[in-house]
Design a protein around this motif. Structure first.
Motif, mmCIF file in Angstrom:
data_model
loop_
_atom_site.group_PDB
_atom_site.id
_atom_site.type_symbol
_atom_site.label_atom_id
_atom_site.label_comp_id
_atom_site.label_asym_id
_atom_site.label_seq_id
_atom_site.Cartn_x
_atom_site.Cartn_y
_atom_site.Cartn_z
ATOM 1 N N PRO A 496 0.817 -1.216 0.000
ATOM 2 C CA PRO A 496 0.000 0.000 0.000
ATOM 3 C C PRO A 496 0.858 1.279 0.000
ATOM 4 C CG PRO A 496 -0.338 -1.310 2.007
ATOM 5 C CD PRO A 496 0.880 -1.832 1.328
ATOM 6 N N TYR A 497 0.374 2.302 -0.623
ATOM 7 C CA TYR A 497 1.013 3.635 -0.603
ATOM 8 C C TYR A 497 -0.073 4.685 -0.391
ATOM 9 C CZ TYR A 497 5.076 1.136 -2.009
ATOM 10 O OH TYR A 497 6.108 0.242 -1.993
ATOM 11 N N CYS A 533 8.887 -4.209 -3.861
ATOM 12 C CA CYS A 533 8.045 -3.322 -4.666
ATOM 13 C C CYS A 533 8.791 -2.041 -5.039
ATOM 14 C CB CYS A 533 6.774 -3.014 -3.890
ATOM 15 S SG CYS A 533 5.590 -2.097 -4.836
ATOM 16 N N THR A 534 9.469 -1.459 -4.054
ATOM 17 C CA THR A 534 10.150 -0.182 -4.352
ATOM 18 C C THR A 534 11.283 -0.406 -5.361
ATOM 19 O OG1 THR A 534 11.492 -0.464 -2.357
ATOM 20 C CG2 THR A 534 9.540 0.912 -2.175
HETATM 21 P P1 FAD Z 1 9.828 -5.307 1.173
HETATM 22 O O1 FAD Z 1 10.566 -6.129 0.178
HETATM 23 O O2 FAD Z 1 8.430 -5.655 1.471
HETATM 24 O O3 FAD Z 1 10.686 -5.085 2.410
HETATM 25 C C1 FAD Z 1 10.222 -4.282 3.464
HETATM 26 C C2 FAD Z 1 10.329 -5.064 4.738
HETATM 27 O O4 FAD Z 1 11.672 -5.255 5.038
HETATM 28 C C3 FAD Z 1 9.725 -4.358 5.930
HETATM 29 O O5 FAD Z 1 9.049 -5.345 6.659
HETATM 30 C C4 FAD Z 1 10.880 -3.846 6.727
HETATM 31 O O6 FAD Z 1 10.666 -3.957 8.100
HETATM 32 C C5 FAD Z 1 11.993 -4.749 6.304
HETATM 33 N N1 FAD Z 1 13.233 -4.003 6.125
HETATM 34 C C6 FAD Z 1 13.390 -2.832 5.531
HETATM 35 N N2 FAD Z 1 14.690 -2.475 5.544
HETATM 36 C C7 FAD Z 1 15.344 -3.479 6.158
HETATM 37 C C8 FAD Z 1 16.699 -3.722 6.480
HETATM 38 N N3 FAD Z 1 17.627 -2.831 6.191
HETATM 39 N N4 FAD Z 1 17.022 -4.878 7.113
HETATM 40 C C9 FAD Z 1 16.066 -5.766 7.427
HETATM 41 N N5 FAD Z 1 14.776 -5.588 7.157
HETATM 42 C C10 FAD Z 1 14.411 -4.469 6.531
HETATM 43 N N6 FAD Z 1 5.660 3.441 2.076
HETATM 44 C C11 FAD Z 1 6.092 4.563 1.457
HETATM 45 O O7 FAD Z 1 7.285 4.679 1.157
HETATM 46 N N7 FAD Z 1 5.224 5.603 1.176
HETATM 47 C C12 FAD Z 1 3.913 5.557 1.511
HETATM 48 O O8 FAD Z 1 3.164 6.490 1.236
HETATM 49 C C13 FAD Z 1 3.450 4.385 2.176
HETATM 50 N N8 FAD Z 1 2.148 4.287 2.557
HETATM 51 C C14 FAD Z 1 1.732 3.173 3.219
HETATM 52 C C15 FAD Z 1 0.394 3.103 3.640
HETATM 53 C C16 FAD Z 1 -0.040 2.000 4.338
HETATM 54 C C17 FAD Z 1 -1.480 1.918 4.805
HETATM 55 C C18 FAD Z 1 0.866 0.938 4.610
HETATM 56 C C19 FAD Z 1 0.435 -0.289 5.386
HETATM 57 C C20 FAD Z 1 2.174 0.990 4.169
HETATM 58 C C21 FAD Z 1 2.624 2.116 3.475
HETATM 59 N N9 FAD Z 1 3.940 2.185 3.029
HETATM 60 C C22 FAD Z 1 4.361 3.330 2.412
HETATM 61 C C23 FAD Z 1 4.876 1.044 3.133
HETATM 62 C C24 FAD Z 1 4.860 0.266 1.781
HETATM 63 O O9 FAD Z 1 3.608 -0.378 1.630
HETATM 64 C C25 FAD Z 1 5.945 -0.807 1.666
HETATM 65 O O10 FAD Z 1 5.951 -1.594 2.825
HETATM 66 C C26 FAD Z 1 7.335 -0.243 1.480
HETATM 67 O O11 FAD Z 1 7.387 0.565 0.335
HETATM 68 C C27 FAD Z 1 8.352 -1.368 1.296
HETATM 69 O O12 FAD Z 1 7.941 -2.213 0.247
HETATM 70 P P2 FAD Z 1 8.968 -3.132 -0.517
HETATM 71 O O13 FAD Z 1 8.187 -4.197 -1.221
HETATM 72 O O14 FAD Z 1 9.884 -2.313 -1.343
HETATM 73 O O15 FAD Z 1 9.830 -3.753 0.622
#
Ligand code: FAD
Length: 738
Positions: A496-497, A533-534
């Motif tokens: 989610p974002y 995702c990012t």
């Molecule tokens: P993932 O691959 O899912 O990895 C993230 C996970 O890894 C997290 O659990 C974190 O705890 C863990 N992690 C991160 N860094 C490390 C590290 N160095 N070492 C170990 N573990 C780590 N994000 C935004 O940036 N902007 C927003 O506006 C935003 N809005 C949101 C709104 C809601 C309602 C919610 C629930 C979340 C929101 N988020 C937002 C968070 C977003 O949904 C993602 O979780 C985030 O972008 C990371 O996604 P990812 O798939 O890139 O990372």
């Protein structure tokens, strides 16, 4: 011979991401070993249970999601028990225990469990076992493991008490003695000790005991065995009798180094524990490992003539596929984190500031390849995956995962259905033991899922977010079947974002902002990695990315598309009465929804110049003024136009900012204590917090309590109650993530 009727109890779960569900399933599975029958249901399957008439003990396992909300499948249940018309003795007959899952990084810790518990008690239900509040912030197992251990004794005591209550009730009614139900187990039986488990005469044990793996000389290994087998007869694990294999391994090993895998030990150098290597006392300890989770899926691969090569998530028909019309890097190149703002063309979607939306992303192609390779199934990538329930499965409530569609290829399964980056749970590690050839690796997997290895699990698996692929790479002799992966790997979740724009300012557009998540390099992850995702979004938009500092604009017409779904948030909205003041706290990307709030407010002010508008405050923070001050110009513009009454910014890493200057948003809140508390306590105003759940939201919460204490001259408890009151009134709202 009459068939013995085993005493029954009910297990109900409410689960968002499957954690509570798998714990509930574990309880149900273990029941048989304790001579009990568990009836397992999700709280939304109300045709499968009836609390109004339930006479057996009920065990609830519920998690909490978002800002203390119940999981989706628990909403209806919570709503039904909250009805004010229910009489105070509605659940007088009910005997319950509750395990609440939560995360103390979020302010509303275990809120769903607490709500259910409060209502059950208000409605007369009787608790038979103290509630467990398990904290994902520090590791669920800290509370979970002892809670589960004590549960069986408590259920038996509750059953016994209920039976004797019924007996005395019958005696009272009939005036004659009634024969006790012989199937109610003796409460004195402590099922926690191994000897009692033996008494239970159960084929499997809930906690299997693995004898010590003596890693030194074989003589000491056999001495160890003797000592252990004095206590416990070695429990063979699985069909191949793992425990005895360990004995064999121990007897052939002659040095510590030889028993260690991975980062090869250098003789004479002090060794540190790692993912693949343990040190005494753990390496020499007997282990309590969880029972082997029963397998429940039959999976076969079928060569198919034509397989529809679908691109996109399974539910794609219910999603919006939208182009990314603009992508801007908001941070300077030398900033620690890279923040991007994407603009989506969303002509068919409408949203409100405060809403968020889900982005559906696939697993990385290279990781899917690695997984195919690891499963030795690269050649079958395009085969059809057939999944069915094993007829002989012992798993309670077993289901073919509903998120896996039919007629999909193996490639599609690994790309769109399973979170192959997920952190392996202990039950999965336990199951993997059976598919690991190397005995040293087996032992280490056992350690990591054992009670004794809990600290190592946290340190080497949980804290670094070790992925399943990284685990397989570290344990190369582990080669599980595809069915095991499907049974244990959770659903690939959308991310989610928060919307960072208002439709009033940008009709047909939706903006969102994110930091590219970076996992630093470590021994099991030498190259580091980006968030799923990012990292995916970043790769997608790289060709069209604009750097405002270089005065660039994109000329690409080939716009990448993503699939999204709106997640309305009906409470995280600016007050409906524009004259009510509100405060926004949003450091870093947490500022996102407030950009939307302020764009909307600016438009409203333009449309209704005579209306009264309350004060608006924004507390913003970042590392450096010049590197990562997101939306700086737009925010300063809001101040100039009077849309934003007060902009309070702090920089945590700028030199020269240290001398008593505010570093974090909570410091600025403290400095403005009088205004903030006036708005909240005297003017019926609102306070919104958005961003990092791990530190910021908690610090802000603690600071608010301090401020209320000072302002109202009350103690900690009363200040907390006041803040909880604001939360209840939905005037203190959080949209946080971590
Ligand atoms: P993932 O691959 O899912 O990895 C993230 C996970 O890894 C997290 O659990 C974190 O705890 C863990 N992690 C991160 N860094 C490390 C590290 N160095 N070492 C170990 N573990 C780590 N994000 C935004 O940036 N902007 C927003 O506006 C935003 N809005 C949101 C709104 C809601 C309602 C919610 C629930 C979340 C929101 N988020 C937002 C968070 C977003 O949904 C993602 O979780 C985030 O972008 C990371 O996604 P990812 O798939 O890139 O990372």
């Amino acid at each position: 011979m009459p068939c013995e009727v085993k005493p029954r109890f009910v297990v109900l779960y409410g689960s968002q991401k499957g954690q509570a569900q798998s714990i509930a399933e574990g309880i149900a599975e273990e029941a048989e070993q304790h001579g009990l029958v568990a009836e397992l249901s999700c709280l939304d399957q109300n045709d499968k249970y009836d609390l109004e008439k339930e006479s057996a003990p009920v065990v609830f396992v519920v998690s909490t999601t978002g800002d203390g909300e119940p999981p989706d499948n628990t909403l209806q249940f919570v709503k039904s028990i909250k009805k004010k018309t229910l009489p105070a003795d509605h659940y007088k007959h009910l005997c319950y225990a509750l395990l609440a899952l939560g995360d103390t990084n979020y302010a509303n810790f275990c809120n769903c469990g607490k709500t259910i518990e409060r209502r059950l008690q208000e409605l007369g239900a009787e608790q038979f076992y103290a509630t467990g509040y398990a904290d994902d912030g520090v590791g669920l197992e800290v509370v979970l493991d002892p809670w589960l251990e004590g549960l069986w004794k408590a259920i038996k005591a509750a059953l016994s008490k209920m039976a004797s209550d019924r007996t005395s009730c019958l005696k009272g009614e009939a005036g004659e003695s009634t024969k006790e139900d012989s199937s109610i187990p003796d409460v004195q039986l402590s099922l926690l000790s191994i000897t009692d488990q033996q008494n239970c005469n159960s084929a499997n044990s809930s906690l299997e005991t693995v004898s010590k793996f003596a890693s030194a000389a074989s003589s000491s290994a056999s001495a160890t065995q003797t000592a252990v087998s004095d206590l416990v007869p070695a429990t063979p694990l699985g069909s191949d009798g793992l425990a005895s294999q360990f004995h064999d391994a121990a007897s052939v090993s002659t040095s510590k180094q030889e028993t260690q895998t991975g980062d090869a030990g250098v003789p004479g150098v002090a060794l540190a524990a790692s993912l693949t290597r343990s040190l005494p006392p753990l390496s020499e300890s007997s282990l309590n490992v969880p029972a082997l989770p029963p397998s429940y899926l039959d999976v076969s691969l079928q060569e198919a003539e034509i397989i529809e090569q679908v691109d996109g998530p399974a539910n794609r028909d219910s999603l919006h596929e939208v182009p990314i019309s603009r992508a801007v890097q908001l941070t300077r190149g030398d900033s620690v984190k890279t923040a991007l703002c994407l603009e989506l063309d969303i002509s068919l979607m409408s949203y409100q500031p405060g809403d968020s939306f889900d982005v559906f992303c696939p697993n990385r192609a290279s990781e899917v390849e690695d997984m195919l390779h690891g499963l030795a199934l690269s050649d079958q990538r395009n085969h059809l995956v057939n999944i069915s329930l094993r007829k002989d499965t012992k798993k309670k409530g077993a289901l073919v995962p509903p998120y896996i569609p039919q007629n999909i290829s193996l490639l599609y399964l690994l790309t769109w259905c399973l979170e192959i980056r997920s952190v392996p749970k202990k039950a999965f590690l336990r199951a993997l033991v059976e598919h690991t050839g190397d005995s040293v690796q087996k032992r280490r997997l056992q350690e990591l899922c054992s009670k004794q290895g809990a600290a190592d699990y946290n340190l080497f698996v949980r804290d670094p977010s070790l992925s399943i692929l990284e685990l397989f790479a570290a344990f190369p002799s582990c080669s599980p079947p595809l069915s095991l992966l499907i049974e244990h790997v959770p659903k690939l979740q959308p991310r989610p974002y928060s919307a960072a724009s208002s439709c009033l300012r940008h009709p047909g557009k939706l903006h969102f902002v994110f930091n590219i998540v970076e996992f630093p390099a470590c021994s099991v992850r030498p190259a580091g990695r980006q968030g799923l995702c990012t990292g995916w979004l970043f790769d997608l938009i790289r060709p069209v990315l604009v750097f405002p500092e270089k005065d660039e604009s994109s000329s690409s017409t080939d716009l990448p598309k993503i699939r999204v779904k709106l997640r309305p948030n009906c409470s995280f909205r600016p007050p409906s009465d524009p004259s009510v003041p509100f405060i926004m706290v949003g450091p870093g990307t947490g500022v996102a929804p407030f950009i939307g709030f302020l764009q909307q407010r600016e438009k409203e002010k333009q449309e209704k110049p005579k209306a009264t508008f309350g004060e608006t405050w924004l507390f913003y923070g970042c590392r450096h003024r010049d590197r990562d001050f997101l939306f700086r110009e737009e925010l300063e513009g809001f101040v100039s136009s009077g849309t934003l009454s007060h902009l309070k910014v702090c920089f945590s890493r700028d030199s020269g900012e240290e001398d008593g200057r505010p570093k974090y948003v909570q410091d600025n809140l403290l400095i403005n204590r009088q205004h903030v508390t006036d708005i909240l306590l005297k003017q019926n105003g609102y306070l919104f917090v958005c961003g990092d759940a791990k530190n910021m939201a908690k610090d802000v919460n603690d600071t608010l309590i301090e401020m209320i204490k000072k302002e109202l001259q009350v103690d900690q408890l009363d200040a907390m109650k006041t803040l909880a009151g604001l939360r209840e009134e939905k005037r203190y709202l959080q949209d946080i993530w971590g």
